[in-house]
Scaffold this motif. Structure first.
Motif, PDB file in Angstrom:
ATOM      1  N   ILE A 159       0.813  -1.219   0.000  1.00  0.00           N
ATOM      2  CA  ILE A 159       0.000   0.000   0.000  1.00  0.00           C
ATOM      3  C   ILE A 159       0.845   1.267   0.000  1.00  0.00           C
ATOM      4  N   LEU A 160       2.033   1.131   0.538  1.00  0.00           N
ATOM      5  CA  LEU A 160       2.907   2.300   0.597  1.00  0.00           C
ATOM      6  C   LEU A 160       3.262   2.829  -0.796  1.00  0.00           C
ATOM      7  N   GLN A 161       3.224   1.930  -1.780  1.00  0.00           N
ATOM      8  CA  GLN A 161       3.641   2.303  -3.135  1.00  0.00           C
ATOM      9  C   GLN A 161       2.478   2.824  -3.972  1.00  0.00           C
ATOM     10  N   SER A 206      -6.458   2.981  -5.714  1.00  0.00           N
ATOM     11  CA  SER A 206      -6.091   1.621  -5.287  1.00  0.00           C
ATOM     12  C   SER A 206      -5.589   1.627  -3.842  1.00  0.00           C
ATOM     13  N   HIS A 207      -4.885   2.702  -3.465  1.00  0.00           N
ATOM     14  CA  HIS A 207      -4.403   2.794  -2.095  1.00  0.00           C
ATOM     15  C   HIS A 207      -5.564   2.782  -1.107  1.00  0.00           C
ATOM     16  N   THR A 208      -6.576   3.591  -1.404  1.00  0.00           N
ATOM     17  CA  THR A 208      -7.719   3.728  -0.484  1.00  0.00           C
ATOM     18  C   THR A 208      -8.401   2.378  -0.292  1.00  0.00           C
ATOM     19  N   ILE A 210      -7.226  -0.722  -0.549  1.00  0.00           N
ATOM     20  CA  ILE A 210      -6.470  -1.694   0.259  1.00  0.00           C
ATOM     21  C   ILE A 210      -6.354  -1.221   1.701  1.00  0.00           C
ATOM     22  N   ARG A 211      -6.127   0.065   1.895  1.00  0.00           N
ATOM     23  CA  ARG A 211      -5.996   0.587   3.265  1.00  0.00           C
ATOM     24  C   ARG A 211      -7.303   0.359   4.044  1.00  0.00           C
ATOM     25  N   ARG A 212      -8.430   0.685   3.389  1.00  0.00           N
ATOM     26  CA  ARG A 212      -9.734   0.481   4.051  1.00  0.00           C
ATOM     27  C   ARG A 212      -9.963  -0.974   4.383  1.00  0.00           C
ATOM     28  N   ALA A 262       6.530  -4.070   7.332  1.00  0.00           N
ATOM     29  CA  ALA A 262       6.413  -2.718   7.908  1.00  0.00           C
ATOM     30  C   ALA A 262       6.510  -2.736   9.425  1.00  0.00           C
ATOM     31  N   SER A 263       6.096  -3.868  10.026  1.00  0.00           N
ATOM     32  CA  SER A 263       6.063  -3.867  11.491  1.00  0.00           C
ATOM     33  C   SER A 263       7.359  -4.373  12.109  1.00  0.00           C
ATOM     34  N   GLU A 264       8.234  -4.943  11.291  1.00  0.00           N
ATOM     35  CA  GLU A 264       9.348  -5.694  11.844  1.00  0.00           C
ATOM     36  C   GLU A 264      10.559  -4.818  12.221  1.00  0.00           C
ATOM     37  N   GLU A 265      11.316  -4.396  11.212  1.00  0.00           N
ATOM     38  CA  GLU A 265      12.560  -3.657  11.496  1.00  0.00           C
ATOM     39  C   GLU A 265      12.279  -2.324  12.193  1.00  0.00           C
ATOM     40  N   THR A 266      11.150  -1.713  11.849  1.00  0.00           N
ATOM     41  CA  THR A 266      10.798  -0.435  12.473  1.00  0.00           C
ATOM     42  C   THR A 266      10.664  -0.607  13.987  1.00  0.00           C
ATOM     43  N   SER A 267       9.921  -1.651  14.393  1.00  0.00           N
ATOM     44  CA  SER A 267       9.686  -1.848  15.827  1.00  0.00           C
ATOM     45  C   SER A 267      10.954  -2.313  16.531  1.00  0.00           C
ATOM     46  N   GLY A 286      10.267   8.469   0.677  1.00  0.00           N
ATOM     47  CA  GLY A 286      10.406   8.902  -0.714  1.00  0.00           C
ATOM     48  C   GLY A 286       9.065   9.266  -1.327  1.00  0.00           C
ATOM     49  N   ARG A 287       9.080  10.248  -2.192  1.00  0.00           N
ATOM     50  CA  ARG A 287       7.882  10.626  -2.940  1.00  0.00           C
ATOM     51  C   ARG A 287       8.286  11.003  -4.362  1.00  0.00           C
ATOM     52  N   ILE A 288       7.282  10.974  -5.270  1.00  0.00           N
ATOM     53  CA  ILE A 288       7.527  11.416  -6.649  1.00  0.00           C
ATOM     54  C   ILE A 288       6.593  12.593  -6.929  1.00  0.00           C
ATOM     55  N   LEU A 328       6.960  13.538  13.299  1.00  0.00           N
ATOM     56  CA  LEU A 328       6.513  12.962  12.018  1.00  0.00           C
ATOM     57  C   LEU A 328       6.967  11.508  11.879  1.00  0.00           C
ATOM     58  N   THR A 329       7.275  10.881  13.010  1.00  0.00           N
ATOM     59  CA  THR A 329       7.864   9.538  12.995  1.00  0.00           C
ATOM     60  C   THR A 329       6.984   8.486  12.325  1.00  0.00           C
ATOM     61  N   PHE A 330       5.670   8.665  12.387  1.00  0.00           N
ATOM     62  CA  PHE A 330       4.778   7.724  11.701  1.00  0.00           C
ATOM     63  C   PHE A 330       4.264   8.316  10.390  1.00  0.00           C
ATOM     64  N   GLY A 331       4.925   9.345   9.893  1.00  0.00           N
ATOM     65  CA  GLY A 331       4.502   9.973   8.645  1.00  0.00           C
ATOM     66  C   GLY A 331       3.344  10.924   8.885  1.00  0.00           C
ATOM     67  N   LYS A 332       2.657  11.245   7.803  1.00  0.00           N
ATOM     68  CA  LYS A 332       1.547  12.204   7.849  1.00  0.00           C
ATOM     69  C   LYS A 332       0.781  12.031   6.540  1.00  0.00           C
ATOM     70  N   GLY A 333      -0.510  12.342   6.553  1.00  0.00           N
ATOM     71  CA  GLY A 333      -1.268  12.262   5.299  1.00  0.00           C
ATOM     72  C   GLY A 333      -1.797  10.864   5.041  1.00  0.00           C
ATOM     73  N   ILE A 334      -2.066  10.560   3.777  1.00  0.00           N
ATOM     74  CA  ILE A 334      -2.812   9.321   3.476  1.00  0.00           C
ATOM     75  C   ILE A 334      -2.029   8.052   3.798  1.00  0.00           C
ATOM     76  N   HIS A 335      -0.713   8.128   3.828  1.00  0.00           N
ATOM     77  CA  HIS A 335       0.072   6.914   4.128  1.00  0.00           C
ATOM     78  C   HIS A 335       0.451   6.822   5.605  1.00  0.00           C
ATOM     79  N   TYR A 336      -0.146   7.675   6.443  1.00  0.00           N
ATOM     80  CA  TYR A 336       0.190   7.655   7.874  1.00  0.00           C
ATOM     81  C   TYR A 336       0.176   6.205   8.367  1.00  0.00           C
ATOM     82  N   CYS A 337       1.167   5.887   9.197  1.00  0.00           N
ATOM     83  CA  CYS A 337       1.366   4.502   9.628  1.00  0.00           C
ATOM     84  C   CYS A 337       0.081   3.853  10.129  1.00  0.00           C
ATOM     85  N   LEU A 338      -0.145   2.673   9.604  1.00  0.00           N
ATOM     86  CA  LEU A 338      -1.370   1.969   9.938  1.00  0.00           C
ATOM     87  C   LEU A 338      -1.201   1.146  11.232  1.00  0.00           C
TER      88      LEU A 338
END
Ligand code: HEM
Length: 392
Positions: free
Chosen positions: A85-87, A92-94, A96-98, A235-240, A284-286, A333-343
């Protein structure tokens, strides 16, 4: 000014960030991407519709094409990352996230964490031990495996695959690393494809999502479902693991053990530890459109690297940013911000709160005897694999 692969900067990126923020807060690196270090700019990009995810996916697809010409097939990585979902961008993001947020029942998660923490702590019987290899590196994969309803014996295997896969989110991935990544993807896909139809699995998130999906109006494909499970694990592994290790290191070296042990609840203090050393340092963003930020002309297709670790220490937003002030309650901003905010922010916080509290109660007055050592070899996710401590 931008050298994220330099070992000194991996160990301590803050002087590099300070220089960039001061001299060139929106900096065009030699590698072509824009580097952002100010809090407000990072927040702006994360919440603006002018920038999308997927910069790594593009790069990896280019690598796949290149290696295909040399008869090296690394298509598994694309299969695995297809629906990370991060990509993705909306819609399509919405979708899968939902699908994940609407159907993830959080009941019982605290008990799972508490049991895992107790098991790991009880296994530590010597006064000197490695806090990372014996505790923090095991806890997140044990917890995610149990939440998903996977056999607990698989957690070490999944941990190792997740450690390989996280490279997919690195800033720069070499072709050699892509081949390693492909191997991990293939194993991950095979693992979860089997589990989709495994009736012997315990009740848990995986079984639940598979069943909900069967009755959905617009069900996800098997490949999409597999990508969801892989990404949740990755997403939950190395971060935690990184956050737990770094938190213990900061608590011990800043002499915070006795202060924290008397507090009934340490959720506020955790926010400051999250600000102080963000496990995810770079996002990263484009650019989806031509835009101008602070007189810099950013062209459609340009890649942007957002330094969260720098934003979290921006003196324009945080007074004395290089100090830990436990009562600060920072808007990091450790968990990001906006639509990709950490789930999984809630999960990361539960895990760390229970782990830190129980360790401080059980192991009176920890001191460091060696480390941190064996740092991750990149700055995107910053952490280490060993911290030897002594009790008492
Ligand atoms: C301390 C631990 C963690 C940190 C620092 C962290 C950080 C982040 C950040 C910064 C993002 C945003 C990425 C971006 O905008 O490009 C993110 C997204 C995400 N995180 Fe976490 N995370 C952590 C733990 C977890 C856990 C435990 C889960 C478990 C399920 C998780 C699942 C996700 C997912 C699924 C996304 C993608 C959300 C989306 O694209 O809509 N994270 N995380």
């Amino acid at each position: 000014m931008w050298n994220p692969l330099d070992q000194n900067n991996i160990h301590n990126p803050y002087p590099m960030y300070d220089l960039l923020r001061k001299e060139a807060p929106i900096y065009k690196a030699q590698t072509g991407e824009w580097i952002f270090t100010r809090y407000e700019d990072v927040k702006h990009v994360l919440t603006s519709k002018n920038y999308g995810g997927g910069n790594r996916k593009d790069w990896i697809e280019r690598g796949v094409e290149y290696l295909a010409q040399k008869d090296i097939d690394i298509s598994h990585i694309v299969e695995a990352m297809n629906s990370f979902i991060l990509q993705l961008d909306p819609p399509s993001h919405t979708k899968i996230r939902r699908f994940v947020t609407d159907n993830w029942d959080k009941n019982g998660v605290e008990d799972i964490i508490q049991n895992n923490v107790n098991t790991l702590i009880n296994n530590i019987t010597t006064p000197e031990f490695d806090l990372v290899t014996e505790f923090t590196a095991k806890l997140p994969s044990m917890t995610t495996a149990k939440i998903m309803g996977l056999p607990i014996a698989d957690h070490a295997y999944l941990h190792d695959l997740a450690t390989e896969m996280i490279k997919a989110l690195d800033l720069y991935v070499s072709l050699k690393e892509l081949v390693v990544l492909n191997d991990a993807s293939k194993k991950f896909v095979t693992y979860f494809r089997d589990k989709l139809t495994d009736n012997s699995l315990s009740e848990g998130l995986l079984k639940h999502l598979v069943s909900v999906n069967k009755h959905a109006e617009e069900p996800l494909t098997d490949n999409e479902l597999i990508s969801v499970f892989i990404f949740l694990f990755v997403a939950s592994e190395e971060t935690s693991v990184s956050f737990l290790g770094m938190s213990f290191y900061n608590i011990i070296t800043h002499d915070l053990q006795s202060e924290l042990i008397v507090r009934e609840n340490i959720s506020l203090e955790l926010e400051e530890l999250l600000r102080f050393n963000s496990p995810v340092q770079l996002l990263g963003r484009i650019a989806l459109e031509d835009t101008i930020i602070d007189n810099h002309r950013i062209k459609k297709g340009d890649t942007l690297t957002l330094c969260i670790g720098a934003a979290n220490r921006d003196p324009a937003v945080f007074e004395s940013p290089n100090e830990i002030q436990l009562d600060r309650n920072p808007k990091h901003l450790t968990f990001g911000k906006g639509i990709h905010y950490c789930l999984g922010d809630w999960l990361a916080k539960y895990v760390s709160e229970i782990a830190i509290r129980e360790c401080l109660l059980k192991f009176n007055n920890l001191t460091i005897i060696e480390g941190p050592t064996d740092w991750y070899n990149n700055l995107a996710i910053r952490g280490f694999r060993s911290l030897k401590v002594r009790v008492g």
